[in-house]
Design an enzyme around this catalytic site. Sequence first.
Site, PDB file in Angstrom:
ATOM      1  CE  LYS A   1       5.589  -0.914  10.041  1.00 30.07           C
ATOM      2  NZ  LYS A   1       4.596  -0.319   9.175  1.00 30.07           N
TER       3      LYS A   1
ATOM      4  CG  HIS B   1      -4.281 -36.332  16.128  1.00 35.13           C
ATOM      5  ND1 HIS B   1      -4.588 -37.551  16.690  1.00 35.13           N
ATOM      6  CD2 HIS B   1      -5.227 -36.104  15.177  1.00 35.13           C
ATOM      7  CE1 HIS B   1      -5.651 -38.054  16.082  1.00 35.13           C
ATOM      8  NE2 HIS B   1      -6.065 -37.186  15.157  1.00 35.13           N
TER       9      HIS B   1
ATOM     10  CE  LYS C   1      -3.561   2.329   2.655  1.00 34.11           C
ATOM     11  NZ  LYS C   1      -4.591   2.254   3.665  1.00 34.11           N
TER      12      LYS C   1
ATOM     13  CD  GLU D   1      -1.870  -4.421  11.331  1.00 37.99           C
ATOM     14  OE1 GLU D   1      -2.490  -4.298  10.264  1.00 37.99           O
ATOM     15  OE2 GLU D   1      -0.638  -4.605  11.372  1.00 37.99           O
TER      16      GLU D   1
ATOM     17  N   GLY E   1      -4.811  -2.143   4.915  1.00 38.93           N
ATOM     18  CA  GLY E   1      -4.027  -3.298   4.455  1.00 38.93           C
ATOM     19  C   GLY E   1      -4.734  -4.619   4.735  1.00 38.93           C
ATOM     20  NE  ARG E   2      -6.486  -3.955  10.829  1.00 42.75           N
ATOM     21  CZ  ARG E   2      -5.840  -2.798  10.935  1.00 42.75           C
ATOM     22  NH1 ARG E   2      -4.688  -2.628  10.305  1.00 42.75           N
ATOM     23  NH2 ARG E   2      -6.327  -1.814  11.656  1.00 42.75           N
TER      24      ARG E   2
ATOM     25  CD  GLU F   1       9.269  -5.989   7.232  1.00 40.65           C
ATOM     26  OE1 GLU F   1       8.927  -4.909   6.699  1.00 40.65           O
ATOM     27  OE2 GLU F   1       9.110  -6.234   8.441  1.00 40.65           O
TER      28      GLU F   1
HETATM   29  O1  F6P Z   1       3.163  -2.805   9.743  1.00 37.40           O
HETATM   30  C1  F6P Z   1       1.827  -3.061   9.601  1.00 37.40           C
HETATM   31  C2  F6P Z   1       1.353  -2.790   8.216  1.00 37.40           C
HETATM   32  O2  F6P Z   1       1.261  -1.430   7.998  1.00 37.40           O
HETATM   33  C3  F6P Z   1       0.032  -3.480   7.941  1.00 37.40           C
HETATM   34  O3  F6P Z   1      -1.043  -2.783   8.417  1.00 37.40           O
HETATM   35  C4  F6P Z   1       0.068  -3.624   6.478  1.00 37.40           C
HETATM   36  O4  F6P Z   1      -0.855  -4.554   6.004  1.00 37.40           O
HETATM   37  C5  F6P Z   1       1.498  -4.062   6.277  1.00 37.40           C
HETATM   38  O5  F6P Z   1       2.227  -3.332   7.245  1.00 37.40           O
HETATM   39  C6  F6P Z   1       2.068  -3.842   4.918  1.00 37.40           C
HETATM   40  O6  F6P Z   1       2.022  -2.510   4.519  1.00 37.40           O
HETATM   41  P1  F6P Z   1       2.187  -2.089   3.016  1.00 37.40           P
HETATM   42  O7  F6P Z   1       1.081  -2.711   2.227  1.00 37.40           O
HETATM   43  O8  F6P Z   1       2.128  -0.593   3.011  1.00 37.40           O
HETATM   44  O9  F6P Z   1       3.520  -2.576   2.527  1.00 37.40           O
END
Ligand code: F6P
Length: 766
Positions: A507, A387, A208, A356, A270-271, A214
């Site tokens: 972060k 199990h 987003k 979240e 995002g979620r 990452e």
């Molecule tokens: O760190 C949390 C977050 O902001 C989530 O809410 C989001 O889904 C994820 O990181 C990834 O964010 P982006 O889509 O901006 O890379």
Amino acid sequence: MTRPPLRQAQAWRRLEACRDALAGRDLRALFAEDAGRAARMTAEAAGWRLDYARQRLDAETLAALLALARERGVEARRDAMFAGRHVNRSEDRAALHVALRAPEESRIDCDGADVVPAVQDTLGRMAVFARALRAGKLLGWSGRPIRNVVNIGIGGSDLGPAMADRALRDYADRHLRFRFVSNVDATAFVEATRDLAPDETLFIVASKTFSTLETMTNAHSARAWLLEAADGAETAVAKHFAAVSTHLDAVREFGIPAARVFGFADWVGGRYSMDSAIGLATMIAIGPRRFGEMLAGFHAMDEHFRSAPLERNLPALMGLIGVWNNNFLGAETVAVLPYAQYLARLPAYLQQLTMESNGKHVTQDGAPIDYATGAIYWGEPGTNGQHSFYQLLHQGTRLVPCDFIAFGEPLRPLGRHHDLLVANVIAQAEALAFGRSAAELKAAKVSDALVPHKVCEGNRPSSLLLAQRLTPRSLGGLIALYEHSVFVQAAIWDVDPFDQWGVELGKQLAARVVGEIEARATPLTHDAATNAAIAWAREARGETAARPSHRARVLVLDIGGQHVKARVTGSDEERRLASGDALGPGQMIDRLRPLLEGWQYDHVSIGIPAPVRHNRIAREPFNLGAGWVDFDFEDAFGCRVRALNDAAMQALGSYAGGRMLFLGLGTGLGSAMISDGVIQPMELAHMPYKDRTFEDYVGAAFRDRDAAAWQREVLEVIDILRRALLPDYVVLGGGNAVNLETLPAGVRRGANENAFVGGFRLWEDA
Ligand code: F6P
């Protein structure tokens, strides 16, 4: 009008009274006193049936929960969300994921404009792209069709598509391969790409913000991986990348052309985004029509949530039951237990959605909260969990409400499998609710000593979520059900389910700490424990730097007719000794000893110009002395040794996934094939070709005689071998590869030092 704090609300007090009234009346009693309970405590919508009869509540509790929802304005808040108002108050924006699945003809205004046309436009562009890829019309730089899709994203930009990849696998085009890279741990990227041919691979960078550490780290590694294979041709980026983001400027800078960028609005959290352009990988997998069915499933549940009375409203009931278990029965977790292997990633997906969203400690106005908010969600598919952790569910000292999810029809009918699966989910709900009493055990003649161990007291709450079949539509409905139940809880708890400020601090600190790990001289000014951990990381990093990409330290020997070249893990230095037609293995070992002074290694790799079978040299090498066949190198080096034909070793070092043909154009001809990670050395050189052998036409001697004819012959041999062996790409190594003036599409040169890379790789899994 100001309303009282939650715990002083009338309905809250009423619920406290319900809890007291229910004390001593377990589920057995509740069922005994109300014959209509099972029939009444179910509700249906969008193909889903919620059976909550095994929850620890009675009609009065339910009435009080519904009163709580009304008192706390759940309906008004719901309507505000559907109307595009800024319900995400701390970020001052709407939360309009419902617009992502609204039918084309609907109108949903947000900030003064109808958002539906833009949503539909993106869906249309996604469909064109997905159809082209599925039809094999999207080509990589070599002209071969794209057939691998790697989604790079994290959190909401990964969990939805990754969950759907499994959930809807039965509907996916199996000719395509999908991989999901989220973690910044390099093994995630390396594993996801290790067997992929770069010229057939599309990366979807899904973010987003297009700035998440990452995702951007993985996206840049993907770019480097691609460019390495494409000989640095930057134009390949445009063919092999697509992006999904709301930050279009950042995407442009990365080099992804506008036609491959799919946007979405900032009112999609995002979620809550798996049905936005973030679902591109899903659409590619199952096709636009089925993606549309998934959206229709979401929408059906949206409409139900928006319009059904709370008494029959599945998301409202589920949300309220969660509040009851959490705030009144003290349950800290919810187990999500899908009896469907394809839903294996659903618990992980729901963890982000629920935790979240509702893991909050202040109200929307910023006031501290004095009641429990979001529960801990976790789970595994059944029957597997039975199990492992179900023992705790049945007899542990904690209360763990369970959401059981099951389907009436199997996707893959096979013998009794499905009946057994369904029987188990029903039996588990029964066992949790009603248990087995001491009296029943005694009546069954269980010994007195064992009775307490065998007693299951029951009274453990669960819901059954049932649908006919796992389809794109039912998946959409299920996800919307959880989304809205989270919303209902947020409305009761008065928290903002659309922000996530809590993740920011970590972060920011990570950005600072990584600088401190990498710059050893920076003084450390954290607390003592953090300083100590950074000092440890600096120390450990020193070791890693000395052992770049391998866990074991490896000595690699590249044995040729002129030299024996050596390298060791962690050093760029190459050491060599002269070889020649008198060199035997014993002599080589003697002369190596002083040469290897100061080098530490755990294993040895040997590349040699001879056929090697089962790690043993099978024939004396050309241009070297005698005694190599069956020589015991492990005895000589005192450690494990892997030997490989020299061309195969160089091939391994040049390998970038898929089917690769390697030809070593040196004095002679070396050849090897690697197919999906399996190396097959070939002894082509002395096989008949035209009136002589392959080597006679592509070896150095022939080139010395007639360089132009050599060019033609090499191209012809490549062509013949391609037709015979169907490689995805061809790599040319050896000293003469540079002399080939034109390289056909799909053919590239591999660096000579790839022999060492191959030698190190031989031990990568060690
Ligand atoms: O760190 C949390 C977050 O902001 C989530 O809410 C989001 O889904 C994820 O990181 C990834 O964010 P982006 O889509 O901006 O890379």
